[in-house]
Design an enzyme around this catalytic site. Structure first.
Site, short mmCIF file in Angstrom:
data_model
loop_
_atom_site.label_atom_id
_atom_site.label_comp_id
_atom_site.label_asym_id
_atom_site.label_seq_id
_atom_site.Cartn_x
_atom_site.Cartn_y
_atom_site.Cartn_z
N CYS A 1 91.92 -2.56 -3.34
CA CYS A 1 92.69 -2.74 -2.10
C CYS A 1 92.78 -4.23 -1.82
CB CYS A 1 92.07 -1.95 -0.95
SG CYS A 1 90.38 -2.43 -0.52
N ASN B 1 88.66 -5.20 -0.24
CA ASN B 1 87.52 -4.52 -0.89
C ASN B 1 86.37 -4.26 0.09
OD1 ASN B 1 85.15 -5.07 -3.63
ND2 ASN B 1 86.19 -3.20 -3.08
N CYS C 1 87.21 -1.83 2.91
CA CYS C 1 87.53 -0.56 3.60
C CYS C 1 87.98 0.52 2.62
CB CYS C 1 88.61 -0.77 4.67
SG CYS C 1 88.11 -1.86 6.02
N ARG C 2 89.23 0.41 2.12
CA ARG C 2 89.81 1.54 1.39
C ARG C 2 89.26 1.71 -0.01
NH1 ARG C 2 95.71 -0.58 2.27
NH2 ARG C 2 94.46 -2.49 2.12
N SER C 3 89.21 0.63 -0.82
CA SER C 3 88.75 0.84 -2.21
C SER C 3 87.26 1.17 -2.30
CB SER C 3 89.14 -0.34 -3.12
OG SER C 3 88.57 -1.56 -2.71
N ASP D 1 96.16 0.56 5.81
CA ASP D 1 95.07 -0.38 6.03
C ASP D 1 94.45 -0.11 7.42
OD1 ASP D 1 93.46 -2.53 6.48
OD2 ASP D 1 94.91 -4.02 5.79
P1 4NP Z 1 90.85 -3.17 2.85
O1 4NP Z 1 91.07 -3.58 4.38
O2 4NP Z 1 91.94 -3.86 2.08
O3 4NP Z 1 91.02 -1.70 2.88
O4 4NP Z 1 89.47 -3.64 2.48
C1 4NP Z 1 91.17 -4.91 4.82
C2 4NP Z 1 90.03 -5.64 5.06
C3 4NP Z 1 90.12 -6.92 5.54
C4 4NP Z 1 91.37 -7.48 5.78
C5 4NP Z 1 92.51 -6.75 5.53
C6 4NP Z 1 92.40 -5.46 5.05
N1 4NP Z 1 91.46 -8.79 6.30
O5 4NP Z 1 92.56 -9.21 6.63
O6 4NP Z 1 90.43 -9.48 6.40
#
Ligand code: 4NP
Length: 163
Positions: A16, A19, A21-23, A135
């Protein structure tokens, strides 16, 4: 004699943006499924982000908390995807269209090998029609539950596809 005991393993990298939340959730759900089926020794599983902001951090506490309620333990530490991942993993699985594009752009810009097949996880969904994993980072608690709901569907569909 087999010299490399990993040769027969299938390897999967969930990717994702951050790294955190989703992945990590997709990785933990996949690990939970293969543990429950007793086939965990057949796989190497990891996750990574296209971005580097959160490298070295545990997954987002909201994601870990929400997953724990479903008896899913998220233990990953964030890292960024690299050129070597395209040689090491059989499958690189993106959470959304933006991740997918960024993965292919990275592959081209660093001249990585064609070994890994790059997919989007929602292409393996059965129940949910959502084409991307949204997200949840800037949203409320519902978003984390929803991510887990749709990943439980699509990650099990993906496992069925590769076994
Ligand atoms: P992820 O979510 O891609 O599912 O890990 C996010 C985590 C952090 C951010 C964006 C998406 N950020 O902008 O810091």
């Amino acid at each position: 004699m087999r010299l490399n005991i990993h040769m027969d393993k299938k390897s999967v990298l969930f990717v994702c943006l951050g790294n955190i939340c989703r992945s990590p959730a997709a990785e933990a759900i996949f690990l939970d499924l293969i543990n429950n089926e007793g086939i965990n020794d057949q796989f190497l599983v990891d996750s990574a982000g296209t971005g580097s902001w959160h490298v070295g951090k545990k997954a987002d506490s909201r994601m870990r908390f929400t997953a724990n309620k479903r008896d899913i333990n998220i233990a990953s530490i964030a890292r960024q995807i690299s050129k070597e991942d395209f040689e090491k993993f059989n499958y690189i699985v993106a959470m959304d269209n933006s991740n997918y594009k960024n993965i292919l752009n990275l592959k081209n810009s660093v001249g990585a090998s064609d070994f890994a097949r790059v997919y989007k996880i929602q292409d393996f969904a059965n129940k949910f029609t959502e084409r991307e994993v949204p997200d949840p980072y800037f949203g409320g608690d519902d978003g984390f539950h929803y991510v887990l709901d749709i990943l439980e569907d699509s990650v099990s569909g993906f496992l069925r596809e590769i076994t």
